[in-house]
Design a protein around this motif. Structure first.
Motif, short mmCIF file in Angstrom:
data_model
loop_
_atom_site.label_atom_id
_atom_site.label_comp_id
_atom_site.label_asym_id
_atom_site.label_seq_id
_atom_site.Cartn_x
_atom_site.Cartn_y
_atom_site.Cartn_z
N THR A 193 -0.78 -3.65 14.26
CA THR A 193 -0.12 -2.39 13.92
C THR A 193 0.28 -2.35 12.45
O THR A 193 0.31 -1.27 11.84
N GLU A 194 0.57 -3.51 11.87
CA GLU A 194 0.93 -3.53 10.45
C GLU A 194 -0.26 -3.11 9.58
O GLU A 194 -0.08 -2.39 8.58
N THR A 195 -1.46 -3.53 9.96
CA THR A 195 -2.65 -3.13 9.20
C THR A 195 -2.92 -1.64 9.37
O THR A 195 -3.33 -0.96 8.42
N ARG A 196 -2.68 -1.13 10.56
CA ARG A 196 -2.82 0.32 10.75
C ARG A 196 -1.86 1.06 9.81
O ARG A 196 -2.23 2.06 9.20
N THR A 197 -0.64 0.54 9.69
CA THR A 197 0.33 1.15 8.78
C THR A 197 -0.17 1.08 7.34
O THR A 197 -0.05 2.04 6.58
N SER A 198 -0.75 -0.06 6.96
CA SER A 198 -1.31 -0.20 5.61
C SER A 198 -2.37 0.87 5.36
O SER A 198 -2.41 1.49 4.28
N LEU A 199 -3.23 1.09 6.33
CA LEU A 199 -4.28 2.09 6.18
C LEU A 199 -3.69 3.50 6.08
O LEU A 199 -4.14 4.31 5.26
N GLU A 200 -2.68 3.78 6.88
CA GLU A 200 -2.09 5.12 6.82
C GLU A 200 -1.33 5.34 5.51
O GLU A 200 -1.37 6.44 4.94
N PHE A 201 -0.65 4.32 5.02
CA PHE A 201 0.01 4.45 3.72
C PHE A 201 -1.02 4.72 2.62
O PHE A 201 -0.82 5.59 1.76
N THR A 202 -2.12 3.99 2.66
CA THR A 202 -3.18 4.19 1.67
C THR A 202 -3.77 5.58 1.79
O THR A 202 -4.06 6.25 0.78
N GLY A 203 -3.95 6.04 3.02
CA GLY A 203 -4.46 7.39 3.23
C GLY A 203 -3.51 8.45 2.71
O GLY A 203 -3.95 9.46 2.14
N LEU A 204 -2.22 8.24 2.88
CA LEU A 204 -1.24 9.20 2.36
C LEU A 204 -1.30 9.28 0.84
O LEU A 204 -1.26 10.37 0.26
N LEU A 205 -1.40 8.13 0.19
CA LEU A 205 -1.53 8.13 -1.27
C LEU A 205 -2.80 8.85 -1.70
O LEU A 205 -2.80 9.64 -2.65
N PHE A 218 0.80 -1.22 0.00
CA PHE A 218 0.00 0.00 0.00
C PHE A 218 0.84 1.28 0.00
O PHE A 218 0.30 2.37 0.14
N ALA A 219 2.15 1.13 -0.19
CA ALA A 219 3.02 2.30 -0.32
C ALA A 219 3.14 2.74 -1.76
O ALA A 219 3.77 3.77 -2.04
N MET A 220 2.55 1.98 -2.67
CA MET A 220 2.59 2.31 -4.10
C MET A 220 1.16 2.42 -4.62
O MET A 220 0.27 1.70 -4.15
N PRO A 221 0.91 3.30 -5.58
CA PRO A 221 -0.45 3.46 -6.10
C PRO A 221 -1.00 2.16 -6.67
O PRO A 221 -0.41 1.57 -7.57
#
Length: 358
Positions: A190-202, A160-163
């Motif tokens: 916590t890894e899923t929270r990171t996935s959500l935040e990466f997606t939110g940043l994109l 989720f760090a890439m479009p």
């Protein structure tokens, strides 16, 4: 003598129930017609959002769907490929207050036919399970690995760090199903929270309110804080939506973004669906000028070639210097919005994905 122009605009004093009723009538009677699959999709989305938001709708609004409810068995028998849409609409109508109990019989019939076992993806299986569990059926009771596979997918934050729009929406919907749309703690790691935040940043970098709203809802359902910058931008964006009505308006609009933005408002403790609504065909248009700098940022990184690194602090001045002023502002806000921006940039830079030329 001055000319007086009378506008056919609903009263600003509409009650919440009146607005919900107008929305339901517009979607049920005026935007699409007949057995159009887009009618099913739009109405399933609207009713699902109203139901899981705890909306109090009136009997008159529910009666708008009386014709559908009266023949839902016939539709399901002839269009079994749309069983998830049809079940969703039927169950939501009943749970919103429509008199009747057809949902349980339909779920039992769908279970007997084994429709859920024809689903190819785990996400569709999760959706089918969630729908049928609302009336006491679990079509995947013997598939103990279904939820585990879904959790493995959403916990891989590098994805989720890439479009990747498909993966991004699968992430948010996985959280919706695991949490039963906010009814229970999905116990996200916590890894899923990171996935959500990466997606939110994109999504924020793209100024994609549709996706960002879903991310904020998923964070809330997961018990995580929503970044204030994202919430503030979404609230402003939602207030700037244009709602048009009348037979001349097109259904080729931004209705889904309008629905999920208002859903986000309700989920985050604000008043959703606050704009006046007409008992007529309506169309919903996002505010103009909302394109974000994601593409510009991606092109900048791609063209840096060997000069590209995954260290945001080192890359920041070089990257910002090559972006437009508007893009610089959004990137700076994105950086401020999350303490995971540096980790996000490590994946976004794609410097570790070395490929040997053949």
């Amino acid at each position: 003598m001055s000319n007086i122009v009378q506008l056919n605009v609903p009263s600003l004093r509409q009650s919440h129930q009146d607005r919900y009723g107008a929305l339901m009538q517009s979607f049920a009677k005026h935007r699409r017609f007949g057995d159009d699959v887009f009618w099913l999709k739009e109405n399933a989305e609207l009713l699902n959002i109203l139901e899981c938001s705890g909306a109090k709708v009136g009997e008159d609004a529910l009666m708008t769907y009386q014709g559908f409810y009266a023949q839902v068995e016939k539709r399901l028998q002839f269009f079994p490929q749309y069983y998830r849409f049809l079940l969703s609409i039927c169950l939501d109508l009943e749970d919103l207050g429509m008199a009747g109990s057809k949902g349980a019989a339909l779920v039992d019939w769908v279970a007997e036919q084994g429709f859920a076992h024809a689903e190819l993806s785990d996400l569709q299986r999760m959706e089918a399970r969630r729908l049928m569990a609302r009336r006491g059926q679990d079509p995947f009771a013997r598939d103990g690995g279904l939820e585990d596979r879904m959790r493995q997918f959403i916990a891989r934050s590098a994805t989720f760090a890439m479009p990747n729009k498909k993966a991004a929406y699968e992430l948010t919907h996985a959280v919706f199903y695991l949490s039963e749309y906010g009814r229970k703690d999905p116990q996200l790691d916590t890894e899923t929270r990171t996935s959500l935040e990466f997606t939110g940043l994109l999504a924020f970098l793209e100024q994609n309110a549709d996706l960002l709203a879903e991310v904020c809802i998923a964070l809330t359902y997961g018990g995580f804080a929503v970044p204030e910058i994202w919430k503030t931008w979404l609230v402003r964006h939602t207030h700037l939506f244009d709602v048009e009505s009348g037979g001349q308006v097109t259904p080729q609009d931004d209705y889904h973004e309008f629905l999920v933005c208002n859903w986000m408002m309700s989920t985050c403790g604000q008043q959703g669906f606050f704009k006046p609504m007409a008992h007529d065909r309506m169309a919903f248009f996002r505010p103009e000028g909302t394109a974000g700098p994601l593409r510009e940022l991606s092109e900048c990184m791609y063209n840096l070639d060997e000069a590209r690194t995954d260290d945001w602090e080192a890359m920041r001045p070089l990257v910002l210097d090559q972006l437009s002023e508007d893009a610089q502002v959004v990137v700076s806000w994105a950086e401020t919005s999350s303490d995971k921006f540096g980790a996000f940039f490590q994946g976004f830079a794609r410097t570790s994905l070395a490929l040997v030329a053949m």
